[in-house]
Scaffold this motif. Structure first.
Motif, PDB file in Angstrom:
ATOM      1  N   ASN A 110       0.811  -1.215   0.000  1.00 62.24           N
ATOM      2  CA  ASN A 110       0.000   0.000   0.000  1.00 62.24           C
ATOM      3  C   ASN A 110       0.847   1.270   0.000  1.00 62.24           C
ATOM      4  O   ASN A 110       2.013   1.261   0.404  1.00 62.24           O
ATOM      5  CB  ASN A 110      -0.913   0.030   1.238  1.00 62.24           C
ATOM      6  CG  ASN A 110      -1.992  -1.033   1.182  1.00 62.24           C
ATOM      7  OD1 ASN A 110      -2.759  -1.092   0.229  1.00 62.24           O
ATOM      8  ND2 ASN A 110      -2.044  -1.878   2.195  1.00 62.24           N
ATOM      9  N   PHE A 165      -3.932   3.284   0.373  1.00 66.48           N
ATOM     10  CA  PHE A 165      -4.560   2.665  -0.788  1.00 66.48           C
ATOM     11  C   PHE A 165      -3.528   1.854  -1.568  1.00 66.48           C
ATOM     12  O   PHE A 165      -2.319   2.088  -1.459  1.00 66.48           O
ATOM     13  CB  PHE A 165      -5.187   3.736  -1.699  1.00 66.48           C
ATOM     14  CG  PHE A 165      -4.226   4.783  -2.179  1.00 66.48           C
ATOM     15  CD1 PHE A 165      -3.527   4.625  -3.376  1.00 66.48           C
ATOM     16  CD2 PHE A 165      -4.012   5.947  -1.442  1.00 66.48           C
ATOM     17  CE1 PHE A 165      -2.641   5.587  -3.819  1.00 66.48           C
ATOM     18  CE2 PHE A 165      -3.121   6.919  -1.890  1.00 66.48           C
ATOM     19  CZ  PHE A 165      -2.425   6.738  -3.076  1.00 66.48           C
ATOM     20  N   GLU A 206      -1.279   0.551  -7.162  1.00 62.59           N
ATOM     21  CA  GLU A 206      -1.743   0.609  -8.550  1.00 62.59           C
ATOM     22  C   GLU A 206      -2.923   1.561  -8.744  1.00 62.59           C
ATOM     23  O   GLU A 206      -3.281   1.890  -9.871  1.00 62.59           O
ATOM     24  CB  GLU A 206      -2.130  -0.797  -9.045  1.00 62.59           C
ATOM     25  CG  GLU A 206      -3.246  -1.471  -8.269  1.00 62.59           C
ATOM     26  CD  GLU A 206      -2.739  -2.327  -7.123  1.00 62.59           C
ATOM     27  OE1 GLU A 206      -3.474  -3.247  -6.710  1.00 62.59           O
ATOM     28  OE2 GLU A 206      -1.614  -2.083  -6.652  1.00 62.59           O
ATOM     29  N   TYR A 207      -3.535   2.023  -7.654  1.00 56.37           N
ATOM     30  CA  TYR A 207      -4.653   2.967  -7.763  1.00 56.37           C
ATOM     31  C   TYR A 207      -4.184   4.400  -8.011  1.00 56.37           C
ATOM     32  O   TYR A 207      -4.982   5.255  -8.384  1.00 56.37           O
ATOM     33  CB  TYR A 207      -5.497   2.954  -6.489  1.00 56.37           C
ATOM     34  CG  TYR A 207      -6.392   1.743  -6.320  1.00 56.37           C
ATOM     35  CD1 TYR A 207      -6.296   0.644  -7.174  1.00 56.37           C
ATOM     36  CD2 TYR A 207      -7.332   1.696  -5.309  1.00 56.37           C
ATOM     37  CE1 TYR A 207      -7.109  -0.456  -7.010  1.00 56.37           C
ATOM     38  CE2 TYR A 207      -8.158   0.589  -5.135  1.00 56.37           C
ATOM     39  CZ  TYR A 207      -8.031  -0.487  -5.991  1.00 56.37           C
ATOM     40  OH  TYR A 207      -8.840  -1.581  -5.826  1.00 56.37           O
ATOM     41  N   TYR A 208      -2.883   4.677  -7.790  1.00 57.19           N
ATOM     42  CA  TYR A 208      -2.418   6.068  -7.816  1.00 57.19           C
ATOM     43  C   TYR A 208      -2.712   6.761  -9.139  1.00 57.19           C
ATOM     44  O   TYR A 208      -3.130   7.912  -9.165  1.00 57.19           O
ATOM     45  CB  TYR A 208      -0.910   6.127  -7.523  1.00 57.19           C
ATOM     46  CG  TYR A 208      -0.366   7.532  -7.585  1.00 57.19           C
ATOM     47  CD1 TYR A 208      -0.637   8.430  -6.552  1.00 57.19           C
ATOM     48  CD2 TYR A 208       0.374   7.973  -8.672  1.00 57.19           C
ATOM     49  CE1 TYR A 208      -0.170   9.733  -6.604  1.00 57.19           C
ATOM     50  CE2 TYR A 208       0.847   9.281  -8.732  1.00 57.19           C
ATOM     51  CZ  TYR A 208       0.568  10.146  -7.696  1.00 57.19           C
ATOM     52  OH  TYR A 208       1.026  11.428  -7.762  1.00 57.19           O
ATOM     53  N   ASN A 224      -4.884   5.650 -11.428  1.00 55.38           N
ATOM     54  CA  ASN A 224      -6.150   5.137 -11.960  1.00 55.38           C
ATOM     55  C   ASN A 224      -7.288   6.019 -11.445  1.00 55.38           C
ATOM     56  O   ASN A 224      -7.744   5.878 -10.319  1.00 55.38           O
ATOM     57  CB  ASN A 224      -6.350   3.688 -11.522  1.00 55.38           C
ATOM     58  CG  ASN A 224      -7.513   3.020 -12.233  1.00 55.38           C
ATOM     59  OD1 ASN A 224      -8.407   3.704 -12.742  1.00 55.38           O
ATOM     60  ND2 ASN A 224      -7.511   1.701 -12.267  1.00 55.38           N
ATOM     61  N   GLU A 230     -10.242   5.996 -11.994  1.00 58.29           N
ATOM     62  CA  GLU A 230     -11.487   5.283 -11.713  1.00 58.29           C
ATOM     63  C   GLU A 230     -11.680   5.112 -10.209  1.00 58.29           C
ATOM     64  O   GLU A 230     -12.794   4.982  -9.720  1.00 58.29           O
ATOM     65  CB  GLU A 230     -11.469   3.922 -12.405  1.00 58.29           C
ATOM     66  CG  GLU A 230     -12.761   3.121 -12.261  1.00 58.29           C
ATOM     67  CD  GLU A 230     -12.710   1.801 -12.986  1.00 58.29           C
ATOM     68  OE1 GLU A 230     -13.622   0.979 -12.757  1.00 58.29           O
ATOM     69  OE2 GLU A 230     -11.777   1.585 -13.781  1.00 58.29           O
ATOM     70  N   TYR A 231     -10.548   5.113  -9.495  1.00 64.41           N
ATOM     71  CA  TYR A 231     -10.608   4.913  -8.049  1.00 64.41           C
ATOM     72  C   TYR A 231     -10.202   6.148  -7.250  1.00 64.41           C
ATOM     73  O   TYR A 231     -10.789   6.453  -6.219  1.00 64.41           O
ATOM     74  CB  TYR A 231      -9.721   3.730  -7.646  1.00 64.41           C
ATOM     75  CG  TYR A 231     -10.155   2.425  -8.256  1.00 64.41           C
ATOM     76  CD1 TYR A 231     -11.294   1.771  -7.798  1.00 64.41           C
ATOM     77  CD2 TYR A 231      -9.440   1.850  -9.297  1.00 64.41           C
ATOM     78  CE1 TYR A 231     -11.708   0.582  -8.359  1.00 64.41           C
ATOM     79  CE2 TYR A 231      -9.844   0.647  -9.866  1.00 64.41           C
ATOM     80  CZ  TYR A 231     -10.981   0.020  -9.391  1.00 64.41           C
ATOM     81  OH  TYR A 231     -11.392  -1.151  -9.951  1.00 64.41           O
TER      82      TYR A 231
END
Length: 336
Positions: A289, A302, A305-307, A309, A311-312
């Motif tokens: 994370n 978080f 890989e969300y950094y 993106n 979408e998240y």
């Protein structure tokens, strides 16, 4: 991992009181409680990312005794007492001597013959004592000054030596001996040359990457997120893998050759190896994370890989210089 103990012996090193007791008999490793105590501690620390890797110096006394044991299994007690006396000499000469029990064991770990040295620091605890006064029973609470670490605790100082190739993996604490900072395990006991640990290497890479980014006006959060992405993508569960600093540089400084070159120069000066060995457990802890702490006291954790993106999660740079964070597509909020 799978560990099995062939033989073991325990020596008492009480440098605080100046008393050491060296055992003439081995532990009964067929006793389930003794066997479980040793194997649980080995399993807890053997894959620790904080273990350093080393090689024996040419004139290492430990290496000599290990070779003698390889010729004659009856040499085990003599070798173990040499180990205990070396440890006691280092501890007793340090500025803050402590008390411990030392376990030396010949074991098989993941099908390889390993000699393990476990320094079990004594803790002060409490226990009960049944007393009789004038024919009456009185239960009393007393201090116990030699409590061994439980199997849920991790031993802070240990060494594992592969008996087939003499490769060393160890963890130790620095001590002041005769005014000099000394590594008890590496310098006093093993007499070995060592590298920085996987954890130290990864922390150094992270720190250098962040510094290079900030000094060049970049986004350090993006840099660290990309590094975590690289670790996640390149470590497969259950296998030994390497983090290659050159590939880390290519990932996090893609399209920025000047920063990439500066990063590699600082890596070399910090003596970080080009290939940092890691197991999947350590990699998961380091790459799982990203954690952000804002100046208004809000903490946000978080997956790396969300950094990038949206979408998240979105990071929005406002005109007044502040940053807003927007979290998208939340299906449920859970109060923890």
């Amino acid at each position: 991992m799978i560990a099995s103990v062939k033989r073991a012996i325990l020596h008492i090193l009480d440098a605080a009181s100046g008393v050491s007791v060296y055992s003439d008999e081995e532990l009964d490793v067929s006793d389930p409680s003794i066997n479980n105590f040793i194997t649980k501690h080995i399993e807890k620390v053997f894959e620790d990312a904080g273990l350093r890797k080393g090689e024996f110096s040419e004139n290492s006394g430990f290496k000599y005794h290990l070779s003698e044991y390889a010729k004659d299994e009856g040499y085990f007690k003599t070798m173990s007492q040499f180990i205990a006396k070396r440890m006691y000499a280092g501890i007793s000469q340090s500025e803050n001597p402590d008390s411990s029990d030392l376990i030396v064991c010949d074991c098989i770990i993941n099908d390889r013959p390993i000699l393990a040295v476990l320094k079990c620091d004594n803790k002060i605890g409490y226990t009960h004592q049944v007393m009789q006064e004038e024919g009456k029973v009185k239960n009393q609470i007393i201090n116990h000054y030699a409590i061994l670490p439980t199997t849920s605790q991790k031993i802070s100082e240990c060494a594992f030596i592969s008996m087939d190739d003499s490769i060393i993996r160890y963890k130790s604490k620095k001590r002041k001996i005769d005014g000099e900072t000394t590594d008890l395990i590496a310098d006093i006991l093993l007499e070995c040359i060592y590298d920085i640990s996987s954890r130290e290497s990864v922390n150094a890479v992270k720190k250098i990457a962040k510094k290079v980014t900030e000094e060049n006006g970049g986004d350090s959060l993006e840099t660290l997120s990309k590094m975590k992405e690289y670790i996640t993508e390149n470590i497969e569960e259950g296998e030994e893998k390497y983090i290659e600093t050159e590939k880390v540089a290519q990932k996090i400084f893609d399209g920025k050759p000047g920063m990439r070159e500066e990063f590699m120069e600082k890596i070399e000066k910090a003596n970080v190896p080009q290939r940092v060995e890691m197991n999947s457990y350590a990699a998961k802890k380091l790459a799982s994370n990203v954690k952000i702490v804002t100046d208004i006291g809000i903490e946000l954790t978080f997956p790396a890989e969300y950094y990038q993106n949206s979408e998240y999660i979105e990071f929005i740079n406002n005109e007044d210089g502040t940053v807003s964070i927007r979290i998208n597509n939340i299906g449920e909020l859970i109060n923890k």
